[in-house]
Design an enzyme around this catalytic site. Sequence first.
Site, PDB file in Angstrom:
ATOM      1  N   GLY A 142     -11.465  27.817  90.381  1.00  0.00           N
ATOM      2  CA  GLY A 142     -10.541  28.549  91.240  1.00  0.00           C
ATOM      3  C   GLY A 142     -10.512  30.036  90.953  1.00  0.00           C
TER       4      GLY A 142
ATOM      5  N   HIS B  48      -0.851  32.030  88.672  1.00  0.00           N
ATOM      6  CA  HIS B  48      -1.417  31.346  87.504  1.00  0.00           C
ATOM      7  C   HIS B  48      -2.229  32.323  86.637  1.00  0.00           C
ATOM      8  CE1 HIS B  48      -3.110  27.753  85.418  1.00  0.00           C
ATOM      9  NE2 HIS B  48      -4.146  28.566  85.255  1.00  0.00           N
ATOM     10  N   GLU B  49      -3.154  33.029  87.243  1.00  0.00           N
ATOM     11  CA  GLU B  49      -4.015  33.932  86.457  1.00  0.00           C
ATOM     12  C   GLU B  49      -3.194  35.076  85.881  1.00  0.00           C
ATOM     13  OE1 GLU B  49      -6.628  32.455  85.884  1.00  0.00           O
ATOM     14  OE2 GLU B  49      -6.599  31.121  87.625  1.00  0.00           O
TER      15      GLU B  49
ATOM     16  N   MET C  81     -10.332  33.133  87.298  1.00  0.00           N
ATOM     17  CA  MET C  81     -10.449  33.325  85.856  1.00  0.00           C
ATOM     18  C   MET C  81      -9.628  34.527  85.416  1.00  0.00           C
ATOM     19  SD  MET C  81     -11.685  32.208  83.079  1.00  0.00           S
ATOM     20  CE  MET C  81     -11.126  32.992  81.592  1.00  0.00           C
TER      21      MET C  81
ATOM     22  N   HIS D 212      -1.297  33.944  82.830  1.00  0.00           N
ATOM     23  CA  HIS D 212      -2.155  33.795  81.650  1.00  0.00           C
ATOM     24  C   HIS D 212      -2.134  35.049  80.767  1.00  0.00           C
ATOM     25  CE1 HIS D 212      -4.157  29.986  81.529  1.00  0.00           C
ATOM     26  NE2 HIS D 212      -4.780  30.095  82.682  1.00  0.00           N
TER      27      HIS D 212
HETATM   28  N1  TRP Z   1      -9.047  29.534  82.845  1.00  0.00           N
HETATM   29  C1  TRP Z   1      -9.331  29.302  84.241  1.00  0.00           C
HETATM   30  C2  TRP Z   1      -8.009  28.997  84.898  1.00  0.00           C
HETATM   31  O1  TRP Z   1      -7.283  28.165  84.464  1.00  0.00           O
HETATM   32  C3  TRP Z   1     -10.265  28.151  84.444  1.00  0.00           C
HETATM   33  C4  TRP Z   1     -11.666  28.507  84.740  1.00  0.00           C
HETATM   34  C5  TRP Z   1     -12.106  29.355  85.666  1.00  0.00           C
HETATM   35  C6  TRP Z   1     -12.822  27.940  84.182  1.00  0.00           C
HETATM   36  N2  TRP Z   1     -13.472  29.350  85.688  1.00  0.00           N
HETATM   37  C7  TRP Z   1     -13.921  28.506  84.789  1.00  0.00           C
HETATM   38  C8  TRP Z   1     -13.031  27.008  83.203  1.00  0.00           C
HETATM   39  C9  TRP Z   1     -15.222  28.146  84.457  1.00  0.00           C
HETATM   40  C10 TRP Z   1     -14.313  26.648  82.869  1.00  0.00           C
HETATM   41  C11 TRP Z   1     -15.398  27.222  83.484  1.00  0.00           C
HETATM   42  O2  TRP Z   1      -7.623  29.580  85.838  1.00  0.00           O
HETATM   43 ZN    ZN Z   2      -5.534  28.525  83.796  1.00  0.00          ZN
END
Ligand code: TRP
Ligand code: ZN
Length: 868
Positions: free
Chosen positions: A260, A296-297, A262, A300
């Site tokens: 989704g 969400h992002e 990062m 984080h």
């Molecule tokens: N940390 C990301 C989230 O929770 C998750 C994520 C995005 C991810 N791209 C990824 C995990 C590629 C593993 C590989 O929003």
């Molecule tokens: Zn996340």
Amino acid sequence: MATSPQAKYRKDYQAPTHTISDIELFFDLHDNQTLVTAVSHVHQQSESTTLVLDGEGLTLQSVKVNGVDWVDYTQSESSLTLHQLPELFTLTIITQIDPQANTALEGLYKSGGAFCTQCEAEGFRRITYYLDRPDVLAKYTTTITADKTLYPFLLSNGNKLAEGELENGRHWVKWQDPHPKPAYLFALVAGDFDVLRDHFVTGSGRKVDLEIFVDKGNLDRANHAMVSLKNSMRWDEQRFGLEYDLDIYMIVAVDFFNMGAMENKGLNIFNSKFVLANEKTATDMDYLGIESVIGHEYFHNWTGNRVTCRDWFQLSLKEGLTVFRDQEFSSDLGSRAVNRIHNVRIIRGPQFAEDASPMSHPIRPDKVIEMNNFYTLTVYEKGSEVIRMLHTLLGEQDFQKGMKRYISRHDGTAATCEDFVLAMEEASGIDLQQFRLWYSQSGTPLLKISSDYQASSESYTLTVEQTTEPTADQPDKQPLHIPFDIELYQQDGTIVPLQCNGEAVHHVLSVTQPKQIFVFDNVPERPIPSLLREFSAPVKLEYDYTDQELSFLMVHATNEFARWDAGQMLLAKYIRIHVESVQQGKSIELPDAVIDAFRGILLNETLEPAFVAEMLTLPNHNEVSGWYKQVDVDAIAQVLHQFKVILATALVDELSVIYHLLKQEEYSIDHKAIGQRALRNTCLSYLAYTEQGEGLVYRQYRQANNMTDTMAAMSAANAAQLPCRETLMDDFSAQWQHDGLVMDKWFALQGTNPAEDVLLVIKRTMQHPAFSMKNPNRIRSLIGSFLTMNPVRFHAKTGEGYQFAGEILRELNTSNPQVASRLIDPLLKFRLYDQHRQTLMKKELDALKNLDNLANDLFEKLTKALDQ
Ligand code: TRP
Ligand code: ZN
């Protein structure tokens, strides 16, 4: 395969031998030959003078220690080991990589015309040799050099320090991130974009620049993302007291992305699906999805980035908590009940199914081969339910106290799930010893409830028994600490105050024993219990409700979630009964009282339309399948189809009146308008099964002034197989074929087409100019939707659905194993089906397992599924 991939165990955690305080990166970007120079300041942290760095698919050019060529090293497929090192040194490594050839979309790759990175979980090792583990936190300085015309924007984490021009049309930009971070939060983007700019003033009065980068021509689709970002920033200050900590926050939307979005520090990279929206291209669901992923992002930044994870087994520390935070954000901004309903549907459907699958694992896994396989519904969604249970047990105030403690104690470091629970325990004084089992025990607990009323003593007894069935990963289960939220009602709708031994007790009971008896006194008549209110724990509930009790709760329960849940239980009861009827060749009927209960909901003008829409939505095929150890795909499909027809026929007048009443002249995207569209389109989804269906659907498609209504018409035509389906589909594709993101909606309708020849159509659709096997969004829309949302055709007795899945998986195993590994899940569940289907499904799994270049991702899942 050369060697079998090695598993890692949580119990084997060891602190790193060395740490890296600073790293300076230089990227000389070229499509096929990008040079990466990494200059790290390394400190020995143990007895070891040997340093093992991670690296994958890298061409090593040179290694220097303190500026001098270093020859005392050994290289393997996945590591670079340096020997005889001094205690403190500067390590300079030059590697060459090929972003253009990177189809796995991990590390540095090209998305369309732009360079971008994806480093979580272990992608940084595809950029340079490094201590690619989340407990090594360094300060990053990054210099990017690239062609100026093709890549006018060169972005990385933190603040821009300097930039300059070079001869031969190239330019460079230097970035510095003042916050130490693990490698998985590193990001780089180079490309040509349109930029939406805005700013946010934090609670303490600092101005933060906000920039959203989108493909040229898409600026008119970035506004909702910007509004959502500002709402997120404000909400995190107000609800959690957390402020943003850099002067700039950038979001880049890319078309090629495995997940989704990062949360890279200061430079989020997003799947364009979670940024781009306007009323012509995006549905209300897309708008809400964008709000939640942007939130969400952003959230984080504190739960994930400022406080990160010690090791990947702790993933739920950041993900469960951040999902909880984004759910609360959406609930505070929109309808709490509707959000809760959506989240609970995910737990009861696909998450419970994951618990019952060969991939079953606790929210904090104990054993991992490929980390990418553990970005799961269990870690994310069940992880969030575990945080929510803590919130329920502590209350908002103590929960926030615990948050403050957790963040201030672990700021700038890598923490564990235990650290989080301990902070909550200390802040509240509540003993969470037994509660901790939620982190280590997998599977879905079952609560069996029975009740007894003693008129003579005016006492009411609830007997609660909890069991958890063994799962693929864990044979033995222990009793958990389950917050069990209840209410008791009298026939006239009044609530009975809960008392035990003459003293008031809280409505959230603590269930801790295998069998526990709660006796309530001063209960004047046999009450109707509302059980597991708000879905206070991620468990299955069994209680022998009568139809009358459920109909009562649908109307009288004080909270909307409980009313919805009663409706679902009433439906579930009859779905189960009729799956058996179908198996015995009997007919499917619904008692008038059940139909009347839903009629009552539909006609109740005091209810929010969005909520009524949820009340009228049947559990889907996957959720119903999860109730069975042996799934009868066709019987379930028949029952769900018949229920739709029966309800549509019985309620046609009411549905039709409401459908026409809710027509909106002007489009707007506020929650009220969204709710009205939701109910109107739910009505349409029923009316499609009546005589009026064809006319209404066709007219709605023609008159729609927004994508929500367009898609509702097409979905209704698809599900009910209306004659106009082809016309609408052709019209849509003619209008949108240039736009992959919009075409994803059309692809998903091709994938979920219930028609018998759907596989032929899908294969033909793979030739559509907007389709590409390189783009994960396209694959998921067309093929993923067939595998997960078209159970009848996927499970066709001919085995053609399985065979098709096998072909696709073999291709993706080479090009993009992460996407392959997500698509394979339905095949792994072969044990749920009849012998004939099992044999066919296993045949495909065996063929995959024999591939000589089998990726770790598929290896891990295949061995789990086949070796049981
Ligand atoms: N940390 C990301 C989230 O929770 C998750 C994520 C995005 C991810 N791209 C990824 C995990 C590629 C593993 C590989 O929003
Ligand atoms: Zn996340």
